[in-house]
Design a protein around this motif. Structure first.
Motif, PDB file in Angstrom:
ATOM      1  N   PRO A 226       0.811  -1.223   0.000  1.00  0.00           N
ATOM      2  CA  PRO A 226       0.000   0.000   0.000  1.00  0.00           C
ATOM      3  C   PRO A 226       0.845   1.275   0.000  1.00  0.00           C
ATOM      4  O   PRO A 226       0.490   2.270  -0.638  1.00  0.00           O
ATOM      5  CB  PRO A 226      -0.819  -0.109   1.288  1.00  0.00           C
ATOM      6  N   GLU A 227       1.958   1.251   0.702  1.00  0.00           N
ATOM      7  CA  GLU A 227       2.875   2.403   0.733  1.00  0.00           C
ATOM      8  C   GLU A 227       3.428   2.682  -0.664  1.00  0.00           C
ATOM      9  O   GLU A 227       3.453   3.829  -1.129  1.00  0.00           O
ATOM     10  CB  GLU A 227       4.023   2.081   1.708  1.00  0.00           C
ATOM     11  N   LYS A 228       3.853   1.625  -1.338  1.00  0.00           N
ATOM     12  CA  LYS A 228       4.408   1.774  -2.679  1.00  0.00           C
ATOM     13  C   LYS A 228       3.356   2.321  -3.650  1.00  0.00           C
ATOM     14  O   LYS A 228       3.655   3.193  -4.483  1.00  0.00           O
ATOM     15  CB  LYS A 228       4.938   0.422  -3.179  1.00  0.00           C
ATOM     16  N   LYS A 229       2.127   1.846  -3.521  1.00  0.00           N
ATOM     17  CA  LYS A 229       1.064   2.319  -4.400  1.00  0.00           C
ATOM     18  C   LYS A 229       0.796   3.802  -4.192  1.00  0.00           C
ATOM     19  O   LYS A 229       0.638   4.562  -5.157  1.00  0.00           O
ATOM     20  CB  LYS A 229      -0.212   1.502  -4.146  1.00  0.00           C
ATOM     21  N   MET A 230       0.746   4.257  -2.929  1.00  0.00           N
ATOM     22  CA  MET A 230       0.503   5.667  -2.662  1.00  0.00           C
ATOM     23  C   MET A 230       1.670   6.528  -3.116  1.00  0.00           C
ATOM     24  O   MET A 230       1.475   7.641  -3.620  1.00  0.00           O
ATOM     25  CB  MET A 230       0.213   5.891  -1.177  1.00  0.00           C
ATOM     26  N   LEU A 231       2.892   6.043  -2.963  1.00  0.00           N
ATOM     27  CA  LEU A 231       4.043   6.793  -3.450  1.00  0.00           C
ATOM     28  C   LEU A 231       3.963   6.986  -4.965  1.00  0.00           C
ATOM     29  O   LEU A 231       4.278   8.058  -5.494  1.00  0.00           O
ATOM     30  CB  LEU A 231       5.341   6.070  -3.083  1.00  0.00           C
ATOM     31  N   SER A 232       3.523   5.962  -5.677  1.00  0.00           N
ATOM     32  CA  SER A 232       3.334   6.079  -7.120  1.00  0.00           C
ATOM     33  C   SER A 232       2.277   7.132  -7.436  1.00  0.00           C
ATOM     34  O   SER A 232       2.434   7.939  -8.365  1.00  0.00           O
ATOM     35  CB  SER A 232       2.941   4.718  -7.707  1.00  0.00           C
ATOM     36  N   THR A 233       1.186   7.150  -6.657  1.00  0.00           N
ATOM     37  CA  THR A 233       0.142   8.165  -6.840  1.00  0.00           C
ATOM     38  C   THR A 233       0.699   9.553  -6.608  1.00  0.00           C
ATOM     39  O   THR A 233       0.390  10.496  -7.354  1.00  0.00           O
ATOM     40  CB  THR A 233      -1.032   7.895  -5.867  1.00  0.00           C
ATOM     41  N   MET A 234       1.532   9.710  -5.603  1.00  0.00           N
ATOM     42  CA  MET A 234       2.144  11.003  -5.326  1.00  0.00           C
ATOM     43  C   MET A 234       3.053  11.452  -6.466  1.00  0.00           C
ATOM     44  O   MET A 234       3.063  12.614  -6.871  1.00  0.00           O
ATOM     45  CB  MET A 234       2.918  10.954  -4.012  1.00  0.00           C
ATOM     46  N   LEU A 235       3.843  10.521  -6.998  1.00  0.00           N
ATOM     47  CA  LEU A 235       4.717  10.857  -8.117  1.00  0.00           C
ATOM     48  C   LEU A 235       3.922  11.240  -9.364  1.00  0.00           C
ATOM     49  O   LEU A 235       4.391  12.030 -10.180  1.00  0.00           O
ATOM     50  CB  LEU A 235       5.660   9.687  -8.417  1.00  0.00           C
ATOM     51  N   ASP A 236       2.712  10.700  -9.472  1.00  0.00           N
ATOM     52  CA  ASP A 236       1.854  11.063 -10.608  1.00  0.00           C
ATOM     53  C   ASP A 236       1.417  12.512 -10.578  1.00  0.00           C
ATOM     54  O   ASP A 236       0.957  13.056 -11.595  1.00  0.00           O
ATOM     55  CB  ASP A 236       0.619  10.160 -10.653  1.00  0.00           C
ATOM     56  N   THR A 237       1.545  13.171  -9.411  1.00  0.00           N
ATOM     57  CA  THR A 237       1.146  14.588  -9.319  1.00  0.00           C
ATOM     58  C   THR A 237       2.255  15.513  -9.800  1.00  0.00           C
ATOM     59  O   THR A 237       2.036  16.724  -9.927  1.00  0.00           O
ATOM     60  CB  THR A 237       0.775  14.963  -7.881  1.00  0.00           C
ATOM     61  N   CYS A 238       3.435  14.977 -10.054  1.00  0.00           N
ATOM     62  CA  CYS A 238       4.550  15.812 -10.521  1.00  0.00           C
ATOM     63  C   CYS A 238       4.306  16.247 -11.959  1.00  0.00           C
ATOM     64  O   CYS A 238       3.799  15.475 -12.784  1.00  0.00           O
ATOM     65  CB  CYS A 238       5.878  15.041 -10.440  1.00  0.00           C
ATOM     66  N   ALA A 239       4.688  17.470 -12.254  1.00  0.00           N
ATOM     67  CA  ALA A 239       4.550  17.961 -13.629  1.00  0.00           C
ATOM     68  C   ALA A 239       5.464  17.163 -14.542  1.00  0.00           C
ATOM     69  O   ALA A 239       6.560  16.759 -14.153  1.00  0.00           O
ATOM     70  CB  ALA A 239       4.903  19.437 -13.694  1.00  0.00           C
ATOM     71  N   ALA A 240       5.003  16.943 -15.739  1.00  0.00           N
ATOM     72  CA  ALA A 240       5.796  16.160 -16.705  1.00  0.00           C
ATOM     73  C   ALA A 240       7.059  16.912 -17.076  1.00  0.00           C
ATOM     74  O   ALA A 240       7.050  18.110 -17.137  1.00  0.00           O
ATOM     75  CB  ALA A 240       4.956  15.890 -17.943  1.00  0.00           C
TER      76      ALA A 240
END
Length: 240
Positions: A226-240
């Motif tokens: 679950p931690e890894k999944k949320m970290l991926s979600t957080m990284l998805d908020t970074c601008a391209a």
């Protein structure tokens, strides 16, 4: 054999020119040894005050693509036991010289117009907390957060470290492990991982995700699914 004087003079002139390097175009002194790659190393662009580059409020940050690579490489494992844990096993705040400890160094780094007393205690300044975007002018209302909390570190691998490595983890000034934030946001976070607690300001998620991932990668700590999944979600908020 007799050599005509004009020829001898010309030979001597050419020898002198060759020894002086005239016309070589290199401009190099004898004995100069070019650096590997043909150029001298670039000087560091890190600011003299220790503050991170513009755009990030934490030092040692990596870009989102590097963070994704780090995240993919982290070992997934269930959280370990808290048996034997004590904050005292992570020596902090360590002395950093000039009567300053790690807390005061971070307050100076993360604040604006910070002034200190003769004992290196911050007495005035302005801080903007990354987690909740609250602006504070009293140092006593700021906590120094461990990005990866000490207890979380213990559960994900630090239980097996020696005292020196725990001290380094608790006082790390070069990686994105320490951050001045409001006491209220820090205490709301506690020792929770990103799947359990996220910064109230979603604008902080990109930095939070990159920082957490970088610290866990640097110290070889594990993550839960679950931690890894949320970290991926957080990284998805970074601008391209």
């Amino acid at each position: 054999m007799r050599v005509p004087g004009a020829v001898l003079a010309a030979v001597l002139l050419l020898a002198v020119a060759g020894c002086s390097g005239v016309g070589s175009g290199s401009g190099a002194d004898p004995g100069d040894d070019p650096k590997p790659g043909g150029a001298t190393p670039a000087t560091s662009s890190a600011p003299a005050d220790g503050k991170p580059p513009s755009g990030d409020v934490l030092p040692g940050m990596v870009g989102v693509s590097v963070a994704r690579t780090q995240l993919a490489a982290l070992k997934v494992a269930p959280p370990g036991t808290m048996s034997g844990y004590s904050r005292d096993k992570f020596t902090h705040w360590a002395e950093q010289g000039d009567k300053c400890d790690t807390r005061e160094v971070i307050l100076q780094r993360d604040g604006a117009n910070v002034t200190r007393d003769s004992q290196c205690k911050a007495v005035s300044g302005t801080w903007k907390s990354l987690y909740d975007e609250v602006v504070v002018t009293e140092a006593s209302k700021m906590d120094i957060d461990h990005m990866v909390p000490l207890a979380e570190g213990w559960r994900s691998g630090a239980a097996g470290w020696d005292a020196a490595k725990r001290k380094a983890f608790a006082n790390d000034l070069t990686r994105p492990q320490l951050l001045a934030v409001t006491a209220s946001s820090n205490r709301s976070k506690g020792d929770q991982s990103p799947d359990q607690w996220q910064p109230p300001s979603k604008a902080a998620w990109c930095q939070y995700g990159r920082a957490w991932t970088t610290v866990k990668s640097a110290y070889g700590l594990t993550v839960t699914e679950p931690e890894k999944k949320m970290l991926s979600t957080m990284l998805d908020t970074c601008a391209a």
